[in-house]
Write a protein that holds these residues in place. Structure first.
Motif, short mmCIF file in Angstrom:
data_model
loop_
_atom_site.label_atom_id
_atom_site.label_comp_id
_atom_site.label_asym_id
_atom_site.label_seq_id
_atom_site.Cartn_x
_atom_site.Cartn_y
_atom_site.Cartn_z
N SER A 98 0.88 -1.25 0.08
CA SER A 98 0.08 -0.03 -0.09
C SER A 98 1.06 1.31 -0.09
CB SER A 98 -0.86 0.11 1.22
OG SER A 98 -0.35 1.04 2.35
N ASN A 99 0.36 2.30 -0.25
CA ASN A 99 0.96 3.80 -0.22
C ASN A 99 1.11 4.38 1.00
OD1 ASN A 99 1.84 3.61 -3.03
ND2 ASN A 99 -0.31 4.56 -3.58
N SER A 100 0.55 3.66 2.20
CA SER A 100 0.81 4.14 3.45
C SER A 100 2.01 4.04 4.27
CB SER A 100 -0.44 3.39 4.24
OG SER A 100 -0.24 3.75 5.56
N ARG A 101 2.56 5.24 4.46
CA ARG A 101 3.75 5.08 5.06
C ARG A 101 3.61 4.40 6.46
NH1 ARG A 101 8.47 5.12 2.61
NH2 ARG A 101 10.01 4.76 4.65
N THR A 102 2.57 4.76 7.20
CA THR A 102 2.44 4.20 8.51
C THR A 102 2.44 2.66 8.50
OG1 THR A 102 1.08 6.01 8.94
CG2 THR A 102 1.02 4.21 10.70
N LEU A 103 1.72 2.05 7.45
CA LEU A 103 1.66 0.60 7.40
C LEU A 103 3.01 0.02 6.96
CD1 LEU A 103 -0.01 -2.09 7.15
CD2 LEU A 103 -0.56 -1.54 4.94
N PHE A 104 3.49 0.95 6.09
CA PHE A 104 5.08 0.49 5.69
C PHE A 104 5.98 0.07 6.92
CE2 PHE A 104 9.35 0.94 3.93
CZ PHE A 104 9.42 0.08 2.90
N ASN A 105 5.89 1.36 7.50
CA ASN A 105 6.62 1.44 8.84
C ASN A 105 6.55 0.06 9.85
OD1 ASN A 105 8.29 3.54 7.60
ND2 ASN A 105 7.07 5.05 8.89
N LEU A 106 5.21 -0.01 10.18
CA LEU A 106 4.67 -1.15 11.04
C LEU A 106 5.27 -2.63 10.28
CD1 LEU A 106 1.10 -1.79 12.56
CD2 LEU A 106 2.16 -3.43 11.35
#
Ligand SMILES: [Zn+2]
Ligand SMILES: [Zn+2]
Length: 221
Positions: A98-106
């Motif tokens: 996904s493009n979500s930075r928050t999800l990527f960091n998690l």
């Protein structure tokens, strides 16, 4: 390994964030205290969860007088439910793009770091303190559903979790055993790491990969 189709005949490139790095380990934080909270050996959390859950099971059987056979059946159901949750979290949380930075960091902190440094033994399990908080959260949810049988269901669920953190420790560091099903499970995890990270999501069992059609495909000769 060569009998599996590697990268779907060249279509799939290993995504950069899952590619294996040269270093065995890499810090997540510059601050030493914060960094220490992200690492643990495998034995402290396993021993902690083992003691807590053996006590919960003992309490359920002896103090709440849950009959032994239904208690064992509920524990087995807990372990099966863990394996289902493990598959879905690994597939749909850790490996969803996904493009979500928050999800990527998690995803990075919880899982991609293991893909980058698979033989780092200090990043396989949640350290005892956050592990206690998260397992307490799940215990509370199950307790709200059934405040008696949670004492036998939850220990089974946590046996599944202990398998989930212990098996990769062995799979990355010990040669696969000769015994057939274990060898298949070892190889299954290696395929997920080194051939295609979008298949073979099961760590403690390959069952849900059969059910949801994410088993590695064999090369047709
Ligand atoms: Zn692994
Ligand atoms: Zn993965």
């Amino acid at each position: 390994m060569e009998e599996y189709i590697a990268f779907k005949n060249g279509e799939l490139k290993m995504p950069g964030h899952l590619a294996i790095r040269k270093e065995i380990s890499r810090p997540l934080f510059k601050n030493k205290f914060m960094e220490s909270l992200t690492r643990t050996g495998i034995f402290p959390p396993v021993i902690m969860h083992l003691v807590i859950n053996a006590t919960l099971f003992w309490y359920g059987i002896t103090q709440l007088e849950i009959p032994v056979l239904p208690g064992i059946i509920a524990a087995v159901c807990g372990a099966i439910f863990w394996s289902f949750a493990e598959y879905n979290v690994h597939r749909y949380l850790y490996h969803t793009e996904s493009n979500s930075r928050t999800l990527f960091n998690l995803q990075h902190n919880a899982h991609s770091i293991h893909h980058q440094h698979p033989i780092d033994p200090t990043r396989l399990a949640m350290p005892p303190l956050p592990g206690l908080v998260l397992s307490g959260f799940f215990f509370t949810i199950f307790w709200l559903i059934n405040s008696t049988y949670v004492f036998v269901f939850f220990p089974g669920f946590m046996v599944g979790y202990m398998a989930y953190i212990s098996l990769p420790f062995a799979q990355h560091r010990i040669k696969s055993p000769i015994y057939g099903p274990w060898e298949s499970l070892w190889r299954h995890h290696q395929v997920h790491h080194y051939i295609d990270p979008y298949i073979a999501f099961g760590v403690s069992t390959r069952f849900w990969d059969f059910v949801f059609h994410t088993m590695p495909k064999k090369q047709s000769k």
